[in-house]
Design a protein around this motif. Sequence first.
Motif, PDB file in Angstrom:
ATOM      1  N   GLU A   1      27.722   9.738  13.206  1.00 23.79           N
ATOM      2  CA  GLU A   1      29.097   9.376  13.576  1.00 23.79           C
ATOM      3  C   GLU A   1      29.475   8.075  12.902  1.00 23.79           C
ATOM      4  O   GLU A   1      28.677   7.128  12.868  1.00 23.79           O
TER       5      GLU A   1
ATOM      6  N   PRO B   1      32.532  12.485  13.923  1.00 25.44           N
ATOM      7  CA  PRO B   1      31.327  13.156  13.418  1.00 25.44           C
ATOM      8  C   PRO B   1      31.485  13.527  11.944  1.00 25.44           C
ATOM      9  O   PRO B   1      32.471  14.166  11.555  1.00 25.44           O
TER      10      PRO B   1
ATOM     11  N   ASN C   1      32.292  16.792  10.421  1.00 26.80           N
ATOM     12  CA  ASN C   1      31.421  17.813  11.006  1.00 26.80           C
ATOM     13  C   ASN C   1      32.185  18.537  12.121  1.00 26.80           C
ATOM     14  O   ASN C   1      31.917  18.359  13.308  1.00 26.80           O
TER      15      ASN C   1
ATOM     16  N   ARG D   1      31.354  21.336  16.321  1.00 23.69           N
ATOM     17  CA  ARG D   1      30.539  20.774  15.256  1.00 23.69           C
ATOM     18  C   ARG D   1      29.750  21.898  14.580  1.00 23.69           C
ATOM     19  O   ARG D   1      29.179  22.754  15.246  1.00 23.69           O
TER      20      ARG D   1
END
Length: 445
Positions: free
Chosen positions: A62, A67, A83, A91
């Motif tokens: 992160e 992310p 992500n 994710r």
Amino acid sequence: MSNYRDNPQAIAALVDQDRVHRDLYLSDELFALEQERLFANTWLYAGHTSQVPNTGDYWALELAGKPVMLVRQPDGCVRVFYNRCAHKGSRLVTDEHGNTGKFFRCPYHAWTYKLDGAPLGMPLKSGYEGTRLTECESGQGLVEVRNTVVYRDFVFVRMAEEGIDFDSYFGDVKQAINNMVDRSPEGRLTVGGGVLRSIIHCNWKMYLENINDTVHPMSTHESATQAAKSVWATHDADEPKPMAMEQILPFGAGYDFFDKMGGRVFANGHSILGVNFSIHSGYAQLPEYEAAMRAAHGEQRAADILERSPQNSVFYPSLSVKGSPQAIRVIRPLAANRTLIEAWSFRAAGAPEVLFQRAMTYNRLVFSPMSVVAHDDVHLFESMQRGLAANGNDWVSLHRNFDAAEIGQGTVTTNGTNELLMRNQFRAWARYMAPASVSASATST
């Protein structure tokens, strides 16, 4: 309670010319704004290319609360993507690292993406015919963090679409990475030995400013250095020191030693501590390695590399580099009162194994959660975080060696115990947090 979001003047007032307000460490509101204004608009260290050596390798983390993942591409380059699946936001990868093969597959609805982020396929594809999917963001694939720079295999990103470019942001402090990488006769480093992680219940700025604090070792680490001195006192003075002794004894060198090591500040909060010498300058000589360095880099360049062993080089706001030993610390803020610290070691290609052992030993000795040195620091960081809640004094002193002439200057070289290295960080903080209203007293050095 202050409404900092809509009051840039109030934010600017938190950084005085020689002190800072305690809200910088305590305020949840300011921490949320830091994610948006500071961390998103500066260049953050994301990782090292050696962490993703093969096509399809990824490394997830992160940055600025978002992310992201580093991904090794079929053409050998490393790209950074958010992500998250373009469909529902899941994710794509939940492991920290791994190899995804030739494509990413979302675990929720099995949408797939090429390694370059382009959409590949989805179940029930006919159900999207005639819809607006291809026209909207969800149909375009993964979102790349386009402001990504790989510098000597160190990967940096700027999350904001617009802003200062990489070279202008870091400027001459990049020499600290050059010094570290060029300690390899082949000019190449690889991450080795895993990572040491610690979560400290303090504000990230406490930890980062402590990296430049050369006054605390004599008191904070007194018990550790005195114990080491007592043990070593039983040995002959000319006896070769074990690596751990070689590394811990200089912590007790005294105020004069740390003052004379010198420091240098750069624009945007960066700094190099130990421009003259440091606690790492006295490591045992390695004649064969030094000969290899001269053969690789030439006499003068090899001497320049090996004679420079800065204490810490800060790439504000997320990275601290030690050229010798070859180790870095990464600062990952989690909350106003929680900070993740990562300590990584590097192996220098073409260099003797003892260099890697120095990095590993130093990280374990000084930055491990079980270290006698780190234990001292963590205790005091968490004590400071609690103590700042006390009433009666809203300010934290940064007065030592303050000189009004330092304000507004560019690169400045100074003595090693000068709190200018810390003031420089906070002036950069103020400029990014309140860009429209920073007073003259908060101008970046």
